[in-house]
Write a protein that holds these residues in place. Sequence first.
Motif, short mmCIF file in Angstrom:
data_model
loop_
_atom_site.label_atom_id
_atom_site.label_comp_id
_atom_site.label_asym_id
_atom_site.label_seq_id
_atom_site.Cartn_x
_atom_site.Cartn_y
_atom_site.Cartn_z
N ILE A 53 -9.38 -14.31 28.78
CA ILE A 53 -8.79 -15.41 28.01
C ILE A 53 -7.73 -16.11 28.85
CG2 ILE A 53 -7.35 -15.94 26.01
CD1 ILE A 53 -8.84 -13.73 24.50
N LEU A 54 -6.88 -15.33 29.51
CA LEU A 54 -5.84 -15.91 30.36
C LEU A 54 -6.46 -16.73 31.48
CD1 LEU A 54 -2.90 -16.18 31.26
CD2 LEU A 54 -3.12 -13.99 32.44
N ALA A 55 -7.50 -16.20 32.12
CA ALA A 55 -8.17 -16.94 33.20
C ALA A 55 -8.81 -18.21 32.68
CB ALA A 55 -9.22 -16.05 33.87
N GLY A 56 -9.40 -18.14 31.49
CA GLY A 56 -10.01 -19.33 30.90
C GLY A 56 -8.98 -20.42 30.64
N ALA A 57 -7.81 -20.03 30.14
CA ALA A 57 -6.76 -21.01 29.89
C ALA A 57 -6.27 -21.63 31.20
CB ALA A 57 -5.60 -20.34 29.15
N VAL A 58 -6.13 -20.81 32.23
CA VAL A 58 -5.69 -21.33 33.53
C VAL A 58 -6.74 -22.28 34.11
CG1 VAL A 58 -5.15 -20.70 35.92
CG2 VAL A 58 -4.20 -19.36 34.03
N MET A 59 -8.02 -21.92 33.97
CA MET A 59 -9.07 -22.81 34.47
C MET A 59 -9.03 -24.17 33.78
SD MET A 59 -12.53 -20.59 35.19
CE MET A 59 -12.53 -19.79 33.59
N VAL A 60 -8.85 -24.15 32.46
CA VAL A 60 -8.76 -25.42 31.73
C VAL A 60 -7.56 -26.23 32.21
CG1 VAL A 60 -8.34 -26.44 29.46
CG2 VAL A 60 -9.99 -24.57 29.70
N LEU A 61 -6.43 -25.56 32.39
CA LEU A 61 -5.22 -26.25 32.86
C LEU A 61 -5.45 -26.87 34.23
CD1 LEU A 61 -2.22 -26.88 32.45
CD2 LEU A 61 -1.70 -24.66 33.49
N MET A 62 -6.03 -26.11 35.17
CA MET A 62 -6.28 -26.63 36.51
C MET A 62 -7.32 -27.75 36.49
SD MET A 62 -4.26 -25.05 38.61
CE MET A 62 -3.08 -25.10 37.25
N ALA A 63 -8.31 -27.63 35.60
CA ALA A 63 -9.34 -28.67 35.50
C ALA A 63 -8.74 -29.99 35.03
CB ALA A 63 -10.45 -28.22 34.55
N TYR A 64 -7.86 -29.94 34.05
CA TYR A 64 -7.23 -31.18 33.56
C TYR A 64 -6.26 -31.76 34.59
CZ TYR A 64 -9.21 -31.44 28.90
OH TYR A 64 -10.08 -31.59 27.85
N ARG A 65 -5.61 -30.89 35.35
CA ARG A 65 -4.75 -31.40 36.43
C ARG A 65 -5.60 -32.17 37.44
NH1 ARG A 65 -0.86 -27.11 39.17
NH2 ARG A 65 -0.60 -28.97 40.47
N ALA A 66 -6.74 -31.60 37.81
CA ALA A 66 -7.63 -32.29 38.76
C ALA A 66 -8.21 -33.54 38.14
CB ALA A 66 -8.74 -31.33 39.20
N TRP A 67 -8.54 -33.47 36.85
CA TRP A 67 -9.13 -34.63 36.16
C TRP A 67 -8.13 -35.79 36.11
CZ3 TRP A 67 -13.97 -32.83 34.42
CH2 TRP A 67 -14.83 -33.82 33.91
N ASP A 68 -6.86 -35.47 35.85
CA ASP A 68 -5.85 -36.52 35.74
C ASP A 68 -5.45 -37.09 37.10
OD1 ASP A 68 -5.81 -36.13 33.02
OD2 ASP A 68 -4.09 -34.77 33.05
N LYS A 69 -5.50 -36.22 38.13
CA LYS A 69 -5.16 -36.68 39.47
C LYS A 69 -6.12 -36.03 40.47
CE LYS A 69 -1.34 -37.08 42.76
NZ LYS A 69 0.07 -36.69 43.07
N PRO A 70 -7.25 -36.69 40.76
CA PRO A 70 -8.29 -36.09 41.62
C PRO A 70 -7.88 -36.04 43.09
CG PRO A 70 -9.19 -37.87 40.24
CD PRO A 70 -7.70 -37.98 40.21
N SER A 71 -6.92 -35.19 43.38
CA SER A 71 -6.49 -35.02 44.77
C SER A 71 -7.09 -33.76 45.34
CB SER A 71 -4.96 -34.93 44.84
OG SER A 71 -4.51 -33.74 44.20
N LEU A 72 -7.09 -33.66 46.66
CA LEU A 72 -7.66 -32.49 47.32
C LEU A 72 -6.88 -31.23 46.96
CD1 LEU A 72 -9.73 -31.33 49.28
CD2 LEU A 72 -8.14 -31.86 51.15
N VAL A 73 -5.57 -31.35 46.83
CA VAL A 73 -4.74 -30.19 46.47
C VAL A 73 -5.13 -29.65 45.10
CG1 VAL A 73 -2.40 -29.42 45.94
CG2 VAL A 73 -2.82 -30.88 47.93
N ASN A 74 -5.27 -30.56 44.13
CA ASN A 74 -5.62 -30.12 42.78
C ASN A 74 -7.02 -29.54 42.72
OD1 ASN A 74 -3.17 -30.82 41.69
ND2 ASN A 74 -3.83 -32.84 41.00
N VAL A 75 -7.92 -30.08 43.52
CA VAL A 75 -9.28 -29.54 43.56
C VAL A 75 -9.27 -28.14 44.18
CG1 VAL A 75 -11.53 -29.80 44.69
CG2 VAL A 75 -10.45 -31.76 43.57
N ILE A 76 -8.46 -27.93 45.17
CA ILE A 76 -8.36 -26.60 45.78
C ILE A 76 -7.81 -25.59 44.78
CG2 ILE A 76 -7.09 -25.26 47.51
CD1 ILE A 76 -7.44 -27.63 49.42
#
Length: 462
Positions: free
Chosen positions: A167-190
């Motif tokens: 559950i914790l990993a799923g929440a982190v994945m969603v958080l990182m996905a929205y960060r990348a979605w809002d700002k598609p930078s190489l750092v956020n994708v990594i």
Amino acid sequence: MATRRFYIFLSLIVLFGLAVRLVYMYFYKWDQRLWGDAFMYHWTANGIADGFGFQSWLPKAFTSNSPDALSSPPYTWGLTAGPAGVAAESPPLFPLYLSAFSFVGLRSFHAHMVASTLLGTASVFVMGLVGRRVVSARVGLIAALIAAVYANFWVYDPLVVSEPMGILAGAVMVLMAYRAWDKPSLVNVIWLGVAFGVAGLIRSEFALLFPLVVVPFVIRAMPGRAVKDRIGYLFACGAVALIIVSPWVIRNLATFDSTTIISHDAGLSLQSGSCDETYYGKSLGWWSKDCFIGGRPPEGDRSVTDAYWGERATKYIKNNLDRLPVVALARIGRMWAVFRPGTPWGEMKPYDTLPLAVIEGLTEKSARLALAQIWILMPLSIAGFVLLWRRKRAITPLLALPVLVTFVAVFSFGNMRYRSVAEVALAATAAVTVDALLSYLGRKRSSVELDSKDPKQVDPLA
């Protein structure tokens, strides 16, 4: 809402969530029996701390040469164990996490219960960040509060199973996905790739989230970017995830006789739900020990055994393909509490999902509460998805979670525990709906107060 105020309120909610979990753990689950997945994780962690590495463990009552070994009460069998050969019964991260506690002397089952509960508490905090990222700070606080009290978040915490970390990993994945979605930078994708890689070391099925999230991301979230750039981002994310999981994958490929990537449990899971009892009998959509009757695995390591069960299950499925659609719907229905779920307030009937969940470790009261709460949360979640879609806010990172667990149900069986990571999406989208309702009621109240004022005292330019 100011950042400082948000984190103060979020911290209070996290403390409340911790209190809920500690009360449930100490007063309802402290004396639970050590068996099943909990036995495997607990003893694997202690074995890692003792230098055995990743081994399969068996109760000493099963391996002792003494004829009186099995005469002790069954509830005591899990208290002693011995190594039974190299294994990859699960991905490594959860037992490694527990082994850190074992290494410093916190090696009792109770210590591991507390360690697991800390993971569930961390999920409350991350859910606050998810809601804030998706919509607003208020949605974040509502999502965190839901995670604090929603039983399907905390019932697994003291069981010492991988679901709290999942559950914790799923929440982190969603958080990182929205960060990348809002700002598609190489750092956020990594960082998104890091989240996927770590998640793959917790639950093997999480690997399927990569195409469900990243492929839509490079198609929809990068308007105006060249195809070369999109492919580069896709490759970067996948490469990072692969680098993280590769040591474990290489170890498995070099260790086992039959090809093993993440764990050797897929064949066993498939077989557990592939027999007449689960296709035509009272356990439709569930699993049954009858599915293993007559099986004679060949000699070899655990991967060979798992491959045997996978082949046996596949043969049964091919011989009963006409029944598979009914079984698949029953499995999905059980997972989502719409087919033979039982009732939160009435008599528990055999073969309903509710008593089966109790057998797997939930208390009767917590299982009933979890069922009642998902019935409340489900329509709120559906409405939240619709609201996000109408606001043109990406829903793919959240939608991927229920899609994933539904596939898992079709592949294996309709265990509510396997739905756990999707609770992240349910809580987040339900928070969106609650926030919208609060905003609507606030506007309505303001309108009523304005209408009740003396028209002469109302500033027409306000």
